[in-house]
Design a protein around this motif. Structure first.
Motif, PDB file in Angstrom:
ATOM      1  N   VAL A   1      53.481  49.170  49.111  1.00 47.77           N
ATOM      2  CA  VAL A   1      54.123  49.417  50.067  1.00 47.77           C
ATOM      3  C   VAL A   1      54.469  48.649  50.829  1.00 47.77           C
ATOM      4  CG1 VAL A   1      54.280  51.714  48.412  1.00 47.77           C
ATOM      5  CG2 VAL A   1      53.365  51.074  51.079  1.00 47.77           C
ATOM      6  N   GLY A   2      53.858  48.171  51.469  1.00 42.41           N
ATOM      7  CA  GLY A   2      53.851  47.024  52.154  1.00 42.41           C
ATOM      8  C   GLY A   2      53.928  47.464  53.969  1.00 42.41           C
ATOM      9  N   ALA A   3      52.964  48.048  54.043  1.00 44.95           N
ATOM     10  CA  ALA A   3      51.969  48.649  55.323  1.00 44.95           C
ATOM     11  C   ALA A   3      50.588  48.422  55.389  1.00 44.95           C
ATOM     12  CB  ALA A   3      52.240  50.157  55.150  1.00 44.95           C
ATOM     13  N   PHE A   4      50.214  47.563  54.560  1.00 48.76           N
ATOM     14  CA  PHE A   4      48.626  46.235  55.077  1.00 48.76           C
ATOM     15  C   PHE A   4      49.444  45.429  54.599  1.00 48.76           C
ATOM     16  CE2 PHE A   4      44.748  50.056  54.900  1.00 48.76           C
ATOM     17  CZ  PHE A   4      45.807  50.471  55.637  1.00 48.76           C
ATOM     18  N   GLY A   5      48.126  44.000  54.742  1.00 52.02           N
ATOM     19  CA  GLY A   5      48.443  42.767  54.313  1.00 52.02           C
ATOM     20  C   GLY A   5      47.221  42.923  53.582  1.00 52.02           C
ATOM     21  N   LYS A   6      47.439  41.168  52.972  1.00 53.20           N
ATOM     22  CA  LYS A   6      46.726  40.951  52.112  1.00 53.20           C
ATOM     23  C   LYS A   6      46.688  38.936  51.783  1.00 53.20           C
ATOM     24  CE  LYS A   6      47.712  40.665  47.037  1.00 53.20           C
ATOM     25  NZ  LYS A   6      46.659  39.659  47.051  1.00 53.20           N
ATOM     26  N   THR A   7      46.169  39.011  51.736  1.00 54.20           N
ATOM     27  CA  THR A   7      45.360  37.186  51.469  1.00 54.20           C
ATOM     28  C   THR A   7      45.425  36.976  50.248  1.00 54.20           C
ATOM     29  OG1 THR A   7      43.197  37.001  51.224  1.00 54.20           O
ATOM     30  CG2 THR A   7      44.169  37.185  53.630  1.00 54.20           C
ATOM     31  N   GLU A   8      45.587  36.071  50.079  1.00 55.43           N
ATOM     32  CA  GLU A   8      45.380  35.888  48.105  1.00 55.43           C
ATOM     33  C   GLU A   8      43.737  35.972  47.594  1.00 55.43           C
ATOM     34  OE1 GLU A   8      46.649  31.426  47.278  1.00 55.43           O
ATOM     35  OE2 GLU A   8      48.269  32.147  48.264  1.00 55.43           O
ATOM     36  N   ASP A   9      42.826  35.819  48.558  1.00 57.34           N
ATOM     37  CA  ASP A   9      41.510  36.113  48.471  1.00 57.34           C
ATOM     38  C   ASP A   9      41.165  37.650  48.090  1.00 57.34           C
ATOM     39  OD1 ASP A   9      41.299  33.275  47.899  1.00 57.34           O
ATOM     40  OD2 ASP A   9      40.192  33.804  50.291  1.00 57.34           O
ATOM     41  N   ASP A  10      41.505  38.478  48.564  1.00 60.34           N
ATOM     42  CA  ASP A  10      42.098  40.216  48.619  1.00 60.34           C
ATOM     43  C   ASP A  10      42.163  39.957  47.697  1.00 60.34           C
ATOM     44  OD1 ASP A  10      41.239  40.177  50.754  1.00 60.34           O
ATOM     45  OD2 ASP A  10      43.084  40.558  52.151  1.00 60.34           O
ATOM     46  N   LYS A  11      41.414  41.370  46.531  1.00 56.36           N
ATOM     47  CA  LYS A  11      41.087  41.835  45.134  1.00 56.36           C
ATOM     48  C   LYS A  11      40.714  43.156  45.282  1.00 56.36           C
ATOM     49  CE  LYS A  11      37.686  38.876  43.195  1.00 56.36           C
ATOM     50  NZ  LYS A  11      38.132  38.121  44.672  1.00 56.36           N
ATOM     51  N   LEU A  12      41.456  43.917  44.871  1.00 57.07           N
ATOM     52  CA  LEU A  12      40.718  45.798  44.472  1.00 57.07           C
ATOM     53  C   LEU A  12      39.470  45.695  43.901  1.00 57.07           C
ATOM     54  CD1 LEU A  12      41.165  49.050  43.921  1.00 57.07           C
ATOM     55  CD2 LEU A  12      42.332  48.346  41.287  1.00 57.07           C
ATOM     56  N   GLU A  13      38.955  44.758  42.762  1.00 61.05           N
ATOM     57  CA  GLU A  13      37.456  44.312  42.366  1.00 61.05           C
ATOM     58  C   GLU A  13      36.200  43.942  43.796  1.00 61.05           C
ATOM     59  OE1 GLU A  13      39.779  42.692  41.442  1.00 61.05           O
ATOM     60  OE2 GLU A  13      40.016  43.759  39.764  1.00 61.05           O
ATOM     61  N   ASP A  14      37.128  43.795  45.031  1.00 61.20           N
ATOM     62  CA  ASP A  14      36.658  44.291  46.123  1.00 61.20           C
ATOM     63  C   ASP A  14      35.727  44.913  46.494  1.00 61.20           C
ATOM     64  OD1 ASP A  14      37.056  41.073  46.274  1.00 61.20           O
ATOM     65  OD2 ASP A  14      38.495  41.431  47.980  1.00 61.20           O
ATOM     66  N   PHE A  15      36.238  46.190  45.755  1.00 54.74           N
ATOM     67  CA  PHE A  15      35.554  47.638  46.403  1.00 54.74           C
ATOM     68  C   PHE A  15      34.295  47.987  45.606  1.00 54.74           C
ATOM     69  CE2 PHE A  15      39.470  46.796  48.806  1.00 54.74           C
ATOM     70  CZ  PHE A  15      39.185  47.210  49.926  1.00 54.74           C
ATOM     71  N   GLN A  16      34.525  47.778  44.270  1.00 55.21           N
ATOM     72  CA  GLN A  16      34.115  48.225  43.008  1.00 55.21           C
ATOM     73  C   GLN A  16      32.071  47.686  43.693  1.00 55.21           C
ATOM     74  OE1 GLN A  16      35.101  45.793  39.634  1.00 55.21           O
ATOM     75  NE2 GLN A  16      35.795  47.603  39.273  1.00 55.21           N
ATOM     76  N   ALA A  17      31.988  46.952  44.356  1.00 58.45           N
ATOM     77  CA  ALA A  17      30.148  46.790  44.470  1.00 58.45           C
ATOM     78  C   ALA A  17      29.977  47.647  45.901  1.00 58.45           C
ATOM     79  CB  ALA A  17      29.563  45.496  44.747  1.00 58.45           C
TER      80      ALA A  17
END
Length: 132
Positions: free
Chosen positions: A96-112
């Motif tokens: 919704v545009g409240a946080f930004g991200k880079t191309e390298d950021d992904k949901l899987e980053d939070f799995q480990a």
């Protein structure tokens, strides 16, 4: 994508995905600010990207500071049970545009991430219980 006020963004996110309480999103934003403040004092920069790993660490440290042994109880009330939930909230806010991200950021980053019991409960247990 249009930048929204944080409260408006949270309203939109919660209407689309009611898994997490509004207060969880506020705490997440405060955790990001905490992480930036603590990392900027080391790096000398206030305007920098925070990785998923850094955010999880800041979230953990801020939660222990703010809630101590009650962290898991609070998070359970808010619908947060794993670091994957932290990632889902982050990406809800990105959408919704409240946080930004880079191309390298992904949901899987939070799995480990870390185990909530080991991180938020075990340090507060009596020594005789912690070994069980």
């Amino acid at each position: 994508m249009q930048r929204r006020g944080f409260e408006e963004a949270v309203d939109l996110v919660v209407s689309k995905d009611p898994r997490y309480d509004r207060d969880a999103y506020t705490f997440l934003r405060e955790s990001l600010e905490f992480t930036l403040k603590n990392s900027s004092s080391r790096s000398g920069s206030d305007d920098r990207h925070v990785s998923g790993q850094e955010l999880m660490e800041g979230f953990r440290d801020f939660a222990l500071q703010e809630f101590g042994p009650m962290a898991v109880t609070v998070f359970d009330e808010w619908g947060i049970r794993t670091t994957q939930d932290i990632g889902s909230m982050v990406f809800n806010l990105v959408e919704v545009g409240a946080f930004g991200k880079t191309e390298d950021d992904k949901l899987e980053d939070f799995q480990a991430g870390y185990d909530f019991h080991e991180t938020f409960e075990k340090p507060f247990l009596p020594k005789s219980w912690a070994t069980k």
